[in-house]
Every structure is written in structure tokens, then in C-alpha cells.
Enzyme design. Structure first.
Site, short mmCIF file in Angstrom:
data_model
loop_
_atom_site.label_atom_id
_atom_site.label_comp_id
_atom_site.label_asym_id
_atom_site.label_seq_id
_atom_site.Cartn_x
_atom_site.Cartn_y
_atom_site.Cartn_z
N ASP A 98 0.97 -1.93 -0.02
CA ASP A 98 0.04 -0.03 0.39
C ASP A 98 0.95 1.45 -0.28
O ASP A 98 2.22 1.27 0.27
CB ASP A 98 -0.92 0.04 1.78
CG ASP A 98 0.03 -0.27 2.66
OD1 ASP A 98 0.53 -0.51 2.42
OD2 ASP A 98 -0.81 0.35 3.15
N GLU A 163 0.23 -1.37 5.66
CA GLU A 163 1.17 -0.99 6.54
C GLU A 163 0.63 0.74 6.87
O GLU A 163 1.36 0.85 7.95
CB GLU A 163 2.16 -1.20 5.70
CG GLU A 163 3.49 -0.69 7.67
CD GLU A 163 4.01 0.63 6.94
OE1 GLU A 163 4.31 1.26 7.83
OE2 GLU A 163 3.32 1.77 6.63
ZN LIG Z 1 6.82 2.00 4.71
#
Ligand SMILES: [Zn+2]
Length: 409
Positions: A98, A163
Site C-alpha cells: 500500500d 502498512e
Molecule cells: Zn513504508
């Protein structure tokens, strides 16, 4: 092995343009979390899986996390395995798929979703955070696979979701549902932070608590303070007492920068609408970063003591809540992953690595808390989340070579 390592080095240095194409492919699929108005990482992960298979990395497994909010109803977590000669431990390269939103578009000189290469750098959203680390792992793996060299140790490439928004569907999901993926002897690299020389190995993070303090007094006219209870005054006193925790939890640890625990009042919510109104209500938050030598419960106990004292002094009621709390154990500085990475940095780049601690916030914390020794390391200028994010192409080679060295020795 020397001859093989020469071949690996030559492969890595002569295949950087493949990594620029891979980066371009990845950036063309904006992988934003639903919290950021996106549809997750599925399309990006599909494109990557196809690319890996076409390039000979075929042992691929999925550990996708259910998420009703996205079209595919899952957030992808993918593991590619490159089997090694020995069955002793795995070398993990963990990267997240992401990215964060582009932010203010007018600040970008180029289209953030279209990779542009200029003067040895590539520009675009995600090219550094975290596709640079992803590409380093892939290039290291390819240097073995493409030349039919079997690494000493098995290489595992992990491509994670989520994340940037808390890892619920990424690393934290894996640690909850599939923790057996990792072994206590595994060498776990997280190439998601570093410095421009690639010399710092992050082994520890401060624990984090984000507090929210809601102070309730009694609103009244600005000219008649005796008729109310000024929540702002009580909250201001509390803010100073929270900040003063830096003098109470005052141990120092030179691994970290800054060396001390920090207790900083930060966000203030809007209270009354007029200057002539004494607020009966105040909400402020504090960002606390605590050295691993203190437990979060010790901090909570002292915070509560100070809250009580302010309540008594001003006659207010204070509600305390936590927006985030994450305790973080360190990776020992003499853990094998630290020593071997330092040896690889020395052998490949001729520089002495040093261990550091940071303020907090990577997926390493969750791994370390379960006893897996993870380190955060890479060679980068740290452009994460900025407009005109770039990656220096030769850093991909430098880190790929370091990873390949670890897999050979
Ligand atoms: Zn990162």
C-alpha cells in the site's frame, strides 16, 4: 561461492532497468487503503504476481485478510519462496504494497502515478515507500533464480497489505492468524526506513501511547469566572504535568534519537466559539514515545496520578482514553540478523554499520513482541509520504546485493 557471488553481482548491476519497469508497473496501480478512499492492494498485487511468475519466481502463496470494505473482499498478503540448499533459517524481505495518497497534487512536478526516470532517480508515489525495498528483494531473488544458482538459505519475499493505516490487514493479521510462517531463527529484514548510506540498522522502537484528555468543567461568561469552572485552565495545567513526565521517566538510552522518552501535548480540539466564553469543555491529545525500559502500565499509572491531582485542584472531571498503544520490545544488538547484516554491509559496501533505535511505528514492533528478531534497514533518502517522492535507482542494486550476500553466506 566467490565465483557465484561475482555472477550475482554482475546480474544485479546489469538488470536495474528491469526494476525501473517493475516500479512503473507497481506505481500505475494506486494501492490505497479504504481509509484513504482507495480499494486496497488487490490489483497491484495481481500485477506483481503475474510479473513474478513470468520472471521465474513461481512458488507463491496467499494469506489474504478478509475486508468487506473493498471490492475483492480481501486484502492481499503474498509470500514468494526461493528455496535454498540448507534448511536452517529463512531470510525474509518484508515490503508493504500500500501507499499513501498523493496529497496536494500541485506540489508534484510529474504525474504521481506514472514513473518518470531522471538523472538516476525515479519519481512517483510509492517508488521509495515501499517499492524500493520490494524491488531490492525481488532483484536479489532474481539474481539466483535467473542464473539457476541455489542460495544457501531460503529467501522469502513478503508483500503485505495495509502498512500505512495500522497493519490490521497486513502484518498484524499475519501475526495473529499465520504466525507459524516465521521461525525464531529467521533473519527478518524490513527495508522500510534507513539512511542515504545504508549504514544504520534499526533494532528498537520506542513504545507509543497516544492519549486523549477530555476535561469537563462548567461554561460561563468571560467576565464571571467564579460562576463556572474553566476547563481550559485545568487542561493547560494537565498538559504541563504530562510534558513533565519527561523528568519523571528520565532514563536515557543512546541507541535512540532523542535519547529520552518524550511526552508531548499535541492536538487541541476546538472549544468555545467566542473569546468572551469560559470553556466548560476541553479536549487535547498527547503523543508519548517511551523507551523500552519502561512498561506502558507504569506510564498509565503515573498519568492517572497526575490526572487525579488536576481533578482535585480544579474541581473538574477528566476522561482519559487512548487512540493508540503499542509496546515494543527491542531486537538484541547481538542477534544473528544484526551481525550478519552488518557483515554483509561491510563486505559489500566497505562501511561499518551501526545500530539505532527510532521513535516508533514500523511492522517490526509486532514481530519483535512475539520474539522474532526483525531489523529495519535500507539505503534511501527517506522521501516517504512527500510530494515528488523518488528512489535512487542504484540504491536498489546496493540493497539487493546486500540481501544476496546474506543468502549466500
Ligand atoms: Zn513504508
Amino acid at each position: 561461492m566467490n565465483e557465484e557471488f561475482t555472477a550475482i553481482k554482475e546480474y544485479i548491476n546489469s538488470h536495474l532497468s528491469d526494476m525501473v519497469s517493475l516500479e512503473s508497473l507497481l506505481t500505475s496501480h494506486p494501492a490505497l487503503a479504504p481509509e484513504n478512499g482507495g480499494d486496497g492492494e488487490w490489483e497491484k498485487c495481481q500485477a506483481l504476481e503475474k510479473w513474478l511468475k513470468e520472471n521465474g519466481i513461481t512458488r507463491i502463496e496467499h494469506f489474504d485478510a478478509p475486508d468487506e470494505r473493498v471490492t475483492k473482499k480481501v486484502r492481499p498478503n503474498m509470500v514468494a519462496t526461493i528455496p535454498g540448499c540448507k534448511d536452517d533459517y529463512n531470510i525474509w524481505v518484508c515490503a508493504h504494497l500500500d501507499v499513501v495518497p498523493v496529497g496536494e497534487l500541485s506540489l508534484w512536478n510529474t504525474d504521481p502515478w506514472k514513473v518518470v526516470e531522471k538523472d538516476g532517480k525515479i519519481y512517483g508515489r510509492g517508488v521509495e515507500d515501499n517499492q524500493q525495498g520490494l524491488a531490492s528483494g525481488v532483484l536479489a531473488a532474481l539474481s539466483f533464480v535467473k542464473q539457476h544458482i541455489i542460495p544457501e538459505h531460503t529467501i522469502k519475499l513478503l508483500f503485505m497489505a495495509d502498512e500505512e493505516v495500522g497493519s490490521t490487514y497486513g502484518m498484524n493479521y499475519l501475526l495473529k492468524e499465520h504466525a507459524s510462517l516465521f521461525g525464531k531463527d529467521d533473519r527478518i529484514l524490513i527495508p522500510d526506513g534507513g539512511d542515504s548510506k545504508g549504514e544504520t540498522i534499526e533494532v528498537a522502537e520506542k513504545s507509543i501511547i497516544w492519549f486523549r484528555f477530555h476535561t469537563l468543567g462548567k461554561q460561563c461568561h468571560g467576565s464571571r469566572p467564579d460562576q463556572g469552572i474553566n476547563a481550559k485552565v485545568a487542561a493547560s495545567d494537565l498538559a504541563l504535568r504530562i510534558n513533565d513526565l519527561e523528568n519523571f521517566f528520565d532514563k536515557k538510552d543512546s541507541l535512540f534519537e532523542p535519547e529520552r522518552s518524550t511526552f508531548q501535548p499535541t492536538m487541541q480540539l476546538q472549544n468555545v466559539a467566542g473569546i468572551n466564553m469560559i470553556p466548560g469543555d476541553d479536549v487535547f491529545c498527547a503523543d508519548c514515545r517511551i523507551l523500552p525500559c519502561y512498561t506502558l502500565d507504569e506510564v498509565r499509572a503515573e498519568v492517572n496520578k497526575r490526572v487525579k491531582a488536576v481533578e482535585e485542584k480544579y474541581g473538574v472531571k477528566i476522561e482519559v482514553s487512548e487512540a493508540q498503544a503499542e509496546e515494543s520490545l527491542p531486537t538484541p544488538v547481538d542477534a544473528p540478523v544484526v551481525k550478519e547484516l552488518a557483515a554483509a554491509i561491510k563486505a559489500v559496501h566497505g562501511i561499518e554499520a551501526k545500530t539505532i533505535g527510532i521513535g516508533g511505528g514500523t511492522v517490526a514492533a509486532g514481530l519483535r513482541n512475539l520474539g522474532f528478531n526483525a531489523v529495519v534497514w535500507s539505503t534511501m533518502d527517506e522521501l516517504a509520504h512527500q510530494p515528488n517522492e523518488y528512489a535512487i535507482v542504484k540504491n536498489i542494486a546496493a540493497d539487493a546485493l546486500t540481501i544476496a550476500y546474506m543468502a549466500c553466506n
